[in-house]
Every structure is written in C-alpha cells, then in structure tokens.
Design an enzyme around this catalytic site. Structure first.
Site, mmCIF file in Angstrom:
data_model
loop_
_atom_site.group_PDB
_atom_site.id
_atom_site.type_symbol
_atom_site.label_atom_id
_atom_site.label_comp_id
_atom_site.label_asym_id
_atom_site.label_seq_id
_atom_site.Cartn_x
_atom_site.Cartn_y
_atom_site.Cartn_z
ATOM 1 N N CYS A 99 0.003 2.252 10.737
ATOM 2 C CA CYS A 99 -0.316 1.946 9.047
ATOM 3 C C CYS A 99 0.531 3.125 8.572
ATOM 4 O O CYS A 99 -0.227 3.827 8.946
ATOM 5 C CB CYS A 99 -1.509 1.448 8.331
ATOM 6 S SG CYS A 99 -2.550 2.562 7.864
ATOM 7 N N GLU A 100 1.441 3.406 7.446
ATOM 8 C CA GLU A 100 1.507 4.465 7.002
ATOM 9 C C GLU A 100 1.150 5.212 6.154
ATOM 10 O O GLU A 100 0.770 6.542 6.261
ATOM 11 C CB GLU A 100 3.169 4.144 6.551
ATOM 12 C CG GLU A 100 2.587 3.954 5.157
ATOM 13 C CD GLU A 100 4.095 3.226 4.076
ATOM 14 O OE1 GLU A 100 4.701 3.457 5.226
ATOM 15 O OE2 GLU A 100 3.754 2.921 2.749
ATOM 16 N N HIS A 101 -0.549 4.827 6.263
ATOM 17 C CA HIS A 101 -1.372 5.544 5.406
ATOM 18 C C HIS A 101 -2.837 6.437 5.835
ATOM 19 O O HIS A 101 -2.626 7.298 5.863
ATOM 20 C CB HIS A 101 -2.138 4.709 4.964
ATOM 21 C CG HIS A 101 -1.580 3.640 3.286
ATOM 22 N ND1 HIS A 101 -2.190 2.219 2.734
ATOM 23 C CD2 HIS A 101 -0.318 4.163 2.630
ATOM 24 C CE1 HIS A 101 -0.907 2.070 2.433
ATOM 25 N NE2 HIS A 101 -0.601 2.992 2.026
ATOM 26 N N HIS A 102 -2.593 5.457 7.082
ATOM 27 C CA HIS A 102 -3.791 6.677 8.439
ATOM 28 C C HIS A 102 -3.472 6.752 9.510
ATOM 29 O O HIS A 102 -3.948 6.877 10.270
ATOM 30 C CB HIS A 102 -4.690 5.454 8.303
ATOM 31 C CG HIS A 102 -5.651 5.093 6.582
ATOM 32 N ND1 HIS A 102 -5.383 3.933 7.038
ATOM 33 C CD2 HIS A 102 -6.642 6.200 6.265
ATOM 34 C CE1 HIS A 102 -6.100 3.534 5.526
ATOM 35 N NE2 HIS A 102 -6.520 4.772 5.612
ATOM 36 N N GLN A 140 1.683 -4.104 6.226
ATOM 37 C CA GLN A 140 2.214 -5.171 6.706
ATOM 38 C C GLN A 140 3.546 -5.819 5.385
ATOM 39 O O GLN A 140 4.413 -6.709 6.333
ATOM 40 C CB GLN A 140 1.377 -5.752 6.927
ATOM 41 C CG GLN A 140 1.286 -7.117 7.729
ATOM 42 C CD GLN A 140 -0.020 -8.232 7.706
ATOM 43 O OE1 GLN A 140 -0.682 -7.170 8.101
ATOM 44 N NE2 GLN A 140 -0.044 -8.862 7.446
ATOM 45 N N HIS A 168 -5.524 -4.420 11.215
ATOM 46 C CA HIS A 168 -6.131 -2.957 11.171
ATOM 47 C C HIS A 168 -6.375 -2.512 11.531
ATOM 48 O O HIS A 168 -8.096 -2.647 11.364
ATOM 49 C CB HIS A 168 -5.141 -2.834 9.495
ATOM 50 C CG HIS A 168 -4.439 -3.676 9.130
ATOM 51 N ND1 HIS A 168 -3.315 -2.647 8.586
ATOM 52 C CD2 HIS A 168 -3.759 -5.353 9.242
ATOM 53 C CE1 HIS A 168 -1.962 -3.501 8.700
ATOM 54 N NE2 HIS A 168 -2.345 -4.895 8.153
ATOM 55 N N CYS A 170 -7.126 0.618 11.052
ATOM 56 C CA CYS A 170 -7.395 1.863 10.232
ATOM 57 C C CYS A 170 -8.877 1.591 9.441
ATOM 58 O O CYS A 170 -9.655 2.332 8.613
ATOM 59 C CB CYS A 170 -6.918 1.695 9.138
ATOM 60 S SG CYS A 170 -5.611 1.031 8.255
HETATM 61 ZN ZN LIG Z 1 -4.252 1.542 6.550
#
Ligand SMILES: [Zn+2]
Length: 208
Positions: A99-102, A140, A168, A170
């Site tokens: 995931c690009e956020h975490h 996703q 996920h 995260c």
């Molecule tokens: Zn994430």
C-alpha cells in the site's frame, strides 16, 4: 532451449530478466534503511541487523520492479490470433502488493476475465500483468483498474473484468479494522459493463 528447464530454472531465469535498479539507487536505499533502524531506536551494529539494510534494500528493489518494466516487455510475443469469443477467466491469481500509504503489504487474489475479439494471450502472461502493477506502491482500486486497462490495450477484447480480494496488513497489524476483513474491488469494461447477461455469466463463473 527452454524445453528442458525445470520450473525452478524457469523462475530463476525470469528473476534474472527483471531489470535491477542500479548500484547507486540500491546504496541510497541501504542508507535509508540504516537511518530508519537508528530512528526507531535500534542498534544497526548489532549482529542480527548488520546486513539488514542490504537485505531490505534488495527486497524493496524486487517488490517495486514493476516500475522498471512495461506492458510491452511483459506480453512480448505471447499474443495469438484466435476466433474464440467466449469468456476467458483466470481465477485465483496470487497477489502481493504494497500500500502506498503505509508501505505495508496487501495480499490476496485477483480474478481476471476477458472476451477475445480476434486475439488471445498466454495464460501465464495474465498473471505477469498482475505482477507488473502489483510490484509498485499501490492502492487496491487503482491496481484493479490498471490491470483491466492493460488488458484492453494489449488485446482490444470485447470486454475485460477484474476482481481483486485482498487483506491489508496496514489495517490488520495496526488494529484499524476487523482482523479478517477482506477488501473487494472490481473493474468492468466493455461488454462486462454494458451487458447484464455477460456480467451475470462472469459472476457465475467466479462462483459469486
Ligand atoms: Zn495502508
């Protein structure tokens, strides 16, 4: 020449053919991981961590190798003329992305279907198209759309359908969501979008 190679040899050949990111970038990543270890309060000089920046950099290089490959590289030579016009479904493709956020993994399965319009693609290539986009930083929904668009571009089929089910880490590891919640996304293009009967047939094939 490839007729007699084992599955392991074939996998190794594929890994060797994946473009590396280069010594300078790898060294930059190693330095970043070393600083990360220090920042979290670890001692990068203790025995268990001595080679960790190097190993982590190599792992990240591999996990993001989708940035260094194109759709053309992946489908190269594996598109064939065909007059088939029924749904082709490749189900349960293993999916590992980040995931690009975490920068934490999300893992699950992709189901990819298309309706040929003059051309078909080797089945293993469908899985490689999934990897091409999964081995980048992702969300996703975007991953689902990119896989569908890529098949549209490569084959110009009458329709494409992609469904991804993933967990996920995260969310799971941080206790944000219920530990077993699965996120489901879909992208329907062409006949799958326009024709309810085609869509119903696809969902029946998926067992949903
Ligand atoms: Zn994430």
């Amino acid at each position: 020449m490839h007729n007699h190679e084992t599955e392991l040899e074939a996998a190794e050949r594929r890994i060797r053919s994946i473009p590396r990111c280069g010594a300078a970038k790898l060294a930059g990543m190693e330095k970043s991981f070393l600083e990360l270890l220090e920042a979290i309060g670890e001692d990068p000089k203790r025995e268990g961590l001595l080679r960790t920046p190097t190993r982590a950099a190599r792992a990240f290089e591999f996990l993001t190798n989708g940035y260094r490959q194109s759709l053309e590289d992946v489908v190269n030579g594996a598109i064939f003329a065909s007059d088939a016009s029924e749904i082709v479904l490749v189900k349960d493709i293993e999916l590992y992305s980040m995931c690009e956020h975490h920068l934490l993994p999300f893992i699950g399965r992709a189901h990819v279907a298309y309706i040929p319009d003059g051309k078909v693609i080797g089945l293993s290539k469908v899985a490689r198209i999934v990897d091409l986009f999964a081995r980048r930083l992702q969300i996703q929904e975007q991953l689902t759309t990119q896989i569908a668009d890529a098949l549209m571009r490569a084959l110009h089929p009458s329709g494409v359908a992609v469904v991804i089910e993933a967990k996920h880490l995260c969310m799971m590891m941080r206790g944000v969501e219920k530990q077993n919640s699965v996120m489901k996304t879909s992208c329907l293009l062409g006949t799958f979008k326009e024709d309810a009967r085609t869509r119903a047939e696809f969902l029946a094939l998926l067992g949903q």
